[in-house]
Design a protein around this motif. Structure first.
Motif, PDB file in Angstrom:
ATOM      1  N   THR A 248       3.072 -19.277  -7.193  1.00  0.00           N
ATOM      2  CA  THR A 248       2.929 -18.012  -7.916  1.00  0.00           C
ATOM      3  C   THR A 248       3.862 -16.934  -7.373  1.00  0.00           C
ATOM      4  OG1 THR A 248       1.076 -17.350  -6.500  1.00  0.00           O
ATOM      5  CG2 THR A 248       0.542 -18.433  -8.571  1.00  0.00           C
ATOM      6  N   ALA A 249       4.050 -16.873  -6.044  1.00  0.00           N
ATOM      7  CA  ALA A 249       4.844 -15.776  -5.485  1.00  0.00           C
ATOM      8  C   ALA A 249       5.337 -16.131  -4.092  1.00  0.00           C
ATOM      9  CB  ALA A 249       4.010 -14.495  -5.421  1.00  0.00           C
ATOM     10  N   VAL A 250       6.412 -15.452  -3.673  1.00  0.00           N
ATOM     11  CA  VAL A 250       6.934 -15.588  -2.313  1.00  0.00           C
ATOM     12  C   VAL A 250       7.082 -14.200  -1.708  1.00  0.00           C
ATOM     13  CG1 VAL A 250       8.170 -17.734  -2.819  1.00  0.00           C
ATOM     14  CG2 VAL A 250       9.357 -15.540  -3.074  1.00  0.00           C
ATOM     15  N   GLY A 251       7.020 -14.140  -0.376  1.00  0.00           N
ATOM     16  CA  GLY A 251       7.178 -12.873   0.323  1.00  0.00           C
ATOM     17  C   GLY A 251       7.291 -13.092   1.815  1.00  0.00           C
ATOM     18  N   ARG A 252       7.277 -11.984   2.555  1.00  0.00           N
ATOM     19  CA  ARG A 252       7.380 -12.085   4.010  1.00  0.00           C
ATOM     20  C   ARG A 252       6.101 -12.665   4.605  1.00  0.00           C
ATOM     21  NH1 ARG A 252       8.051  -6.088   5.343  1.00  0.00           N
ATOM     22  NH2 ARG A 252       6.445  -6.117   3.712  1.00  0.00           N
ATOM     23  N   ASP A 253       4.955 -12.256   4.076  1.00  0.00           N
ATOM     24  CA  ASP A 253       3.656 -12.774   4.493  1.00  0.00           C
ATOM     25  C   ASP A 253       2.646 -12.439   3.407  1.00  0.00           C
ATOM     26  OD1 ASP A 253       2.787 -10.080   4.941  1.00  0.00           O
ATOM     27  OD2 ASP A 253       3.529 -10.139   6.992  1.00  0.00           O
ATOM     28  N   PHE A 254       1.369 -12.646   3.698  1.00  0.00           N
ATOM     29  CA  PHE A 254       0.334 -12.440   2.682  1.00  0.00           C
ATOM     30  C   PHE A 254       0.343 -11.025   2.105  1.00  0.00           C
ATOM     31  CE2 PHE A 254      -3.988 -10.977   1.688  1.00  0.00           C
ATOM     32  CZ  PHE A 254      -4.321 -11.854   0.663  1.00  0.00           C
ATOM     33  N   THR A 255       0.695 -10.034   2.901  1.00  0.00           N
ATOM     34  CA  THR A 255       0.650  -8.652   2.412  1.00  0.00           C
ATOM     35  C   THR A 255       1.584  -8.423   1.225  1.00  0.00           C
ATOM     36  OG1 THR A 255       2.333  -7.895   4.005  1.00  0.00           O
ATOM     37  CG2 THR A 255       0.029  -7.777   4.697  1.00  0.00           C
ATOM     38  N   ASP A 256       2.618  -9.244   1.077  1.00  0.00           N
ATOM     39  CA  ASP A 256       3.541  -9.105  -0.054  1.00  0.00           C
ATOM     40  C   ASP A 256       3.016  -9.758  -1.328  1.00  0.00           C
ATOM     41  OD1 ASP A 256       5.471  -7.663   1.305  1.00  0.00           O
ATOM     42  OD2 ASP A 256       6.674  -9.412   1.829  1.00  0.00           O
ATOM     43  N   VAL A 257       2.091 -10.705  -1.205  1.00  0.00           N
ATOM     44  CA  VAL A 257       1.743 -11.537  -2.366  1.00  0.00           C
ATOM     45  C   VAL A 257       0.234 -11.644  -2.598  1.00  0.00           C
ATOM     46  CG1 VAL A 257       3.866 -12.886  -2.173  1.00  0.00           C
ATOM     47  CG2 VAL A 257       1.810 -13.653  -0.968  1.00  0.00           C
ATOM     48  N   SER A 258      -0.539 -10.720  -2.079  1.00  0.00           N
ATOM     49  CA  SER A 258      -1.986 -10.745  -2.302  1.00  0.00           C
ATOM     50  C   SER A 258      -2.278 -10.863  -3.799  1.00  0.00           C
ATOM     51  CB  SER A 258      -2.615  -9.465  -1.751  1.00  0.00           C
ATOM     52  OG  SER A 258      -3.971  -9.388  -2.078  1.00  0.00           O
ATOM     53  N   PRO A 259      -3.124 -11.817  -4.217  1.00  0.00           N
ATOM     54  CA  PRO A 259      -3.377 -11.994  -5.655  1.00  0.00           C
ATOM     55  C   PRO A 259      -3.911 -10.745  -6.339  1.00  0.00           C
ATOM     56  CG  PRO A 259      -4.199 -13.878  -4.416  1.00  0.00           C
ATOM     57  CD  PRO A 259      -3.809 -12.841  -3.406  1.00  0.00           C
ATOM     58  N   MET A 260      -4.734  -9.968  -5.628  1.00  0.00           N
ATOM     59  CA  MET A 260      -5.293  -8.743  -6.199  1.00  0.00           C
ATOM     60  C   MET A 260      -5.353  -7.662  -5.135  1.00  0.00           C
ATOM     61  SD  MET A 260      -6.176  -8.496  -9.381  1.00  0.00           S
ATOM     62  CE  MET A 260      -7.234  -7.064  -9.144  1.00  0.00           C
ATOM     63  N   ARG A 261      -4.969  -6.472  -5.528  1.00  0.00           N
ATOM     64  CA  ARG A 261      -5.151  -5.311  -4.669  1.00  0.00           C
ATOM     65  C   ARG A 261      -5.271  -4.079  -5.552  1.00  0.00           C
ATOM     66  NH1 ARG A 261      -0.370  -4.334  -0.735  1.00  0.00           N
ATOM     67  NH2 ARG A 261      -0.703  -6.541  -0.334  1.00  0.00           N
ATOM     68  N   GLY A 262      -5.893  -3.042  -5.007  1.00  0.00           N
ATOM     69  CA  GLY A 262      -6.036  -1.852  -5.826  1.00  0.00           C
ATOM     70  C   GLY A 262      -6.773  -0.738  -5.129  1.00  0.00           C
ATOM     71  N   ILE A 263      -6.956   0.330  -5.857  1.00  0.00           N
ATOM     72  CA  ILE A 263      -7.676   1.516  -5.387  1.00  0.00           C
ATOM     73  C   ILE A 263      -8.837   1.762  -6.345  1.00  0.00           C
ATOM     74  CG2 ILE A 263      -7.523   3.989  -4.935  1.00  0.00           C
ATOM     75  CD1 ILE A 263      -4.529   3.600  -4.420  1.00  0.00           C
ATOM     76  N   VAL A 264     -10.025   1.918  -5.783  1.00  0.00           N
ATOM     77  CA  VAL A 264     -11.233   2.122  -6.577  1.00  0.00           C
ATOM     78  C   VAL A 264     -11.847   3.472  -6.227  1.00  0.00           C
ATOM     79  CG1 VAL A 264     -13.558   1.269  -7.039  1.00  0.00           C
ATOM     80  CG2 VAL A 264     -11.686  -0.356  -6.721  1.00  0.00           C
ATOM     81  N   PHE A 265     -12.194   4.242  -7.234  1.00  0.00           N
ATOM     82  CA  PHE A 265     -12.873   5.519  -7.036  1.00  0.00           C
ATOM     83  C   PHE A 265     -14.356   5.322  -7.313  1.00  0.00           C
ATOM     84  CE2 PHE A 265      -8.493   6.531  -7.697  1.00  0.00           C
ATOM     85  CZ  PHE A 265      -8.247   7.627  -6.883  1.00  0.00           C
ATOM     86  N   GLY A 266     -15.168   5.341  -6.254  1.00  0.00           N
ATOM     87  CA  GLY A 266     -16.588   5.055  -6.372  1.00  0.00           C
ATOM     88  C   GLY A 266     -16.856   3.590  -6.107  1.00  0.00           C
TER      89      GLY A 266
END
Length: 281
Positions: A248-266
């Protein structure tokens, strides 16, 4: 050549109402290196207010979306049809002397330097170099087999933030930890290495039925050979990549290719549920 249907469902449930959220998903199979993503669809509930696909520095597809209505759960459902190809073996072996001067290559130097989850240390270089006496690619295969034999696959003892020294101390972890360990060893020895995320076909034990949703995302590493390109090795299973792997993806490490990330309010306390099916057609 093989074809797979991949069904990846991620669901967040919240103890309190989420007012709005902003997210990035990296879960669509890549269309490169002989792998073809024949079709793909992404369903998000509640329906996002906006969604856009952007390619990052490494060429990965990243889906940016926001949900502006109040919700107590969020579901991201990806369905894809993928064709993989047999992995071509290296035309020749590579040797440590060929890697001198690669720090001056703008595209390769980031895979030689430390990254958030991959250190570069002399002790790791001393550990890695004996593997490369007969050649780098042969050494990477042997290193992956060494990690498979000497480290225990044990979910729950590490987290997405576990460091390479902690993995060495525990002698246990999951695919992410073993990929980071092997990448750190290679980079410390001057060999460009990158992190690969994706899926792998799994099979039930003899006599047992296949359980729906029991598959998972997978991680392995990719090693550069001068003049030839990148070759993938899986230290979790102790082998080189075959057509059962879906990238699915390549990067330097997991931080570059995390399947899901985001900001949630509440949202209060969230709970995460993931179900993955990788089915050979």
């Amino acid at each position: 050549m093989a074809e797979f249907r991949i069904d990846h469902r991620t669901r967040y449930e919240y103890s309190e109402t989420v007012a709005r959220c902003y997210n990035v998903a990296v879960i669509r199979p890549a269309h490169r290196n002989g792998q073809l993503c024949l079709s793909s669809e992404l369903e998000i509930l509640p329906r996002p207010s906006d969604i856009a696909m952007r390619r990052d520095f490494h060429g990965n597809e990243r889906y940016h979306f926001s949900v502006m209505e109040e919700h107590r759960s969020l579901t991201i459902h990806s369905r894809s049809l993928v064709r993989t190809a047999p992995v071509s073996p290296a035309g020749r072996e590579s040797y440590p002397g060929e890697y001198e001067g690669l720090y001056d290559d703008a595209e390769l130097c980031e895979f030689l330097l430390p990254s958030p989850l991959v250190p570069v240390r002399r002790a790791l270089a001393r550990f890695a170099r004996p593997f490369f006496r007969e050649g780098v690619l042969a050494g990477c295969l042997e290193m992956s087999r060494y990690i498979r034999r000497n480290f225990q696959y044990k979910p729950g003892v590490t987290s997405i933030h576990t460091s390479v020294p902690e993995t060495l101390r525990l002698r246990a972890g999951v695919c992410q930890d073993f990929a980071h360990l092997m990448i750190a060893c290679c980079r410390s020895a001057g060999i460009p290495a990158r992190y690969v995320s994706g899926y792998i076909e799994t099979r039930p034990a003899p006599g047992q039925q296949r359980l729906l949703g029991a598959d998972a995302t997978h991680a392995w590493c990719s090693i550069y050979a001068p003049g030839q390109g990148w070759f993938d090795f899986d230290p979790t299973n102790g082998k080189a990549r075959t057509d059962e792997y879906i990238e699915t993806a390549v990067g330097r490490d997991f931080t570059d290719v995390s399947p899901m990330r985001g900001i949630v309010f509440g949202g209060g306390r969230p709970s995460l549920h993931v179900a993955v099916d990788v089915i050979r057609l």
